[in-house]
Design an enzyme around this catalytic site. Structure first.
Site, mmCIF file in Angstrom:
data_model
loop_
_atom_site.group_PDB
_atom_site.id
_atom_site.type_symbol
_atom_site.label_atom_id
_atom_site.label_comp_id
_atom_site.label_asym_id
_atom_site.label_seq_id
_atom_site.Cartn_x
_atom_site.Cartn_y
_atom_site.Cartn_z
ATOM 1 C CE LYS A 1 -3.860 2.020 2.656
ATOM 2 N NZ LYS A 1 -4.725 1.823 3.843
ATOM 3 C CB SER B 1 -8.317 0.990 6.115
ATOM 4 O OG SER B 1 -8.990 2.221 6.138
ATOM 5 C CB SER C 1 -7.767 3.719 3.041
ATOM 6 O OG SER C 1 -6.959 3.098 4.028
#
Length: 493
Positions: A78, A183, A159
């Site tokens: 990420k 997330s 996210s």
């Protein structure tokens, strides 16, 4: 070019198959890169990968012949996590478009030592989805919008949208996400993959773009519970630069070691049946999962759980205060010459670049956080939220009902992407309890509603990560539902 016809997609997938089981690391990496080019950058344009590592093939060739379960495994990271590779760490923001720090987060250094290949970075909800109350999950100024490979017109959640979508699409062996509240688990559920949010403090947060030192953690996202456990084994450990991890070495383990022999026979499981506006078909899938657990020998105990609004209220106070404090410290400590060194700088940058950074939604959470300076109110809210979620929340539910852990649907099926009104997240489980308490939370695919995946959540006590993974592995073995494969096209009735 957009692919909407099933025949066209089938032909494209046939030409870009996932790596063979006995291929070399270099072969695997090359196959992943080819698949990313065909399906992420082109074709249905999933847009899960924000940057590719130009050093990936060299790393893959260097991994050939190395021992260990992670040697040569290609992973995606990420893009709020720093790696020493020649890629920026942007958090999705154009303000950090050139933020090449040249340093590994300690968690990345541990994975690199275990032999993983860093394939690239994944897109995310900008600033980990804490900039606006009307944000679009999976959208960032740098990366654009990540799409769900099961239905390209529906949300991949956030996210960690890019990490969840990338694993589902077969762009890497596994990926890393981060979670403050939902997330990792939400995008894992909506994309039909395994996601694990470990106990806060088991994995270092150093050199990860922060929201909240009380709740932030990185965690693995993978195709199976075993793969996630292998990742966690390498990631976990104490870090002198992160005070929350002082006890991590005492709790780290080979998290994959006990999976094969794990059993749920006679284990009491707390079943959360929370009322919500979610699709009733979700609960039909949930009932089948509970029946699978019963067949595995578990004893199911219904638990009456109602969301405590005080937790949500006080969590919000904590996140606003800690975002300003933690992000200011992170930006101030960046090497080089970034254009922003504080939250105030970011707010100004977004206003100056509104056409690119705020075409769909604003930054009201940033502006609220900049004004959140009441330390006494913050400390009171933090104590209250953590007490209500931990000792008087999960711990109480476990003790009073004499259960080993809790299960619940992770979230509702993926909702349509809405650029006008933002996300439509529907909470159906108890993920916020685990997030605020800092306790482990695993989601495992349990089926789908009209082809849209749904995850089953396993939530336990602090440091009970190994047992939660074992429970998830048992369920994975006995699961009766067929897990839908990505279609790489728009959802159709």
């Amino acid at each position: 070019m957009r692919f909407t016809r099933i025949g066209a997609i089938a032909a494209l997938l046939a030409a870009t198959v996932a790596p063979a089981a006995h291929a070399t690391p270099a072969d695997d990496t090359a196959a992943y890169l080819k698949r990313i080019e065909a399906l992420d950058a082109n074709g249905p344009r999933i847009n899960a990968v924000i940057a590719l590592n130009p050093d990936a093939m060299r790393q893959a060739k260097a991994a050939e012949g190395k021992a260990g379960p992670l040697a040569g495994k290609a992973i995606l990271v990420k893009d709020n996590i720093e790696t020493a590779d020649p890629m920026p760490t942007t958090a999705g923001s154009l303000a950090l478009a050139n933020n090449v720090t040249g340093r590994d987060a300690p968690m990345i250094a541990r994975l690199r030592k275990a032999g993983v290949v860093i394939l690239g970075k994944t897109n995310l909800s900008e600033w980990a989805n804490f900039r606006s109350t009307h944000s679009i999950s999976g959208w960032s100024g740098v990366g654009g919008l990540t799409r769900n490979p099961h239905a390209t017109d529906r949300s991949a959640c956030g996210s960690s949208a890019g990490s969840g979508a990338a694993v589902a699409a077969g762009f890497a062996w596994a990926a890393i996400g981060t979670e403050t509240d939902g997330s990792i688990t939400c995008p894992a559920s909506l994309n039909g993959v395994v996601g694990f949010k470990p106990t806060v403090g088991l994995v270092s947060r150093t050199h990860i773009v922060p929201i909240s030192h009380s709740q932030d953690t990185a965690g693995p996202m993978a195709a199976t519970v075993r793969d996630a456990a292998l990742m966690l084994t390498a990631m976990a450990g104490s870090d002198p630069a992160d005070a929350a991890t002082k006890d991590a070495d005492a709790h780290k383990a080979d998290f994959a070691a006990g999976l094969d022999g794990a059993s749920l026979k006679g284990v009491r499981i707390g079943v959360i049946r929370r009322k919500s506006r979610a699709n009733p078909l979700l609960y039909d899938v949930y009932d089948k999962a509970l029946a699978d657990l019963t067949r595995a020998g578990a004893v199911l105990v219904d638990i009456d759980y109602t969301n405590n609004d005080a937790i949500d209220r006080d969590e919000f106070t904590v996140l606003l205060y800690e975002l300003r404090e933690d992000l200011n410290a992170y930006l101030a400590g960046l090497p080089g010459h970034p254009p922003v060194r504080s939250l105030a700088d970011l707010i100004a940058f977004d206003k100056a670049n509104a056409a690119a950074e705020m075409p769909w939604f604003g930054q009201e959470l940033f502006e609220m956080a900049e004004k959140a300076t009441d330390k006494a109110a913050y400390e009171k809210a933090r104590e209250n939220a953590q007490r209500l979620a931990g000792p008087e929340g999960i711990d109480r539910l476990l003790a009073e009902n004499r259960v080993a852990f809790l299960v619940a649907p992770t979230t509702a099926p993926a909702w349509p992407i809405d650029f006008v009104n933002g996300g439509h997240y529907t909470s159906v489980g108890a993920g916020t309890l685990a997030a605020v308490a800092g306790y482990p939370h695993l989601t495992v695919p349990m089926g789908d509603v009209h082809g849209l995946p749904i995850g089953l959540s396993f939530i336990g006590a602090k440091w009970d990560d190994a047992h939660i993974l074992q429970a998830g592995a048992v369920y994975e073995r006995v699961r009766s539902a067929t897990i839908a494969a990505p279609t790489f096209r728009r959802w159709e009735p």
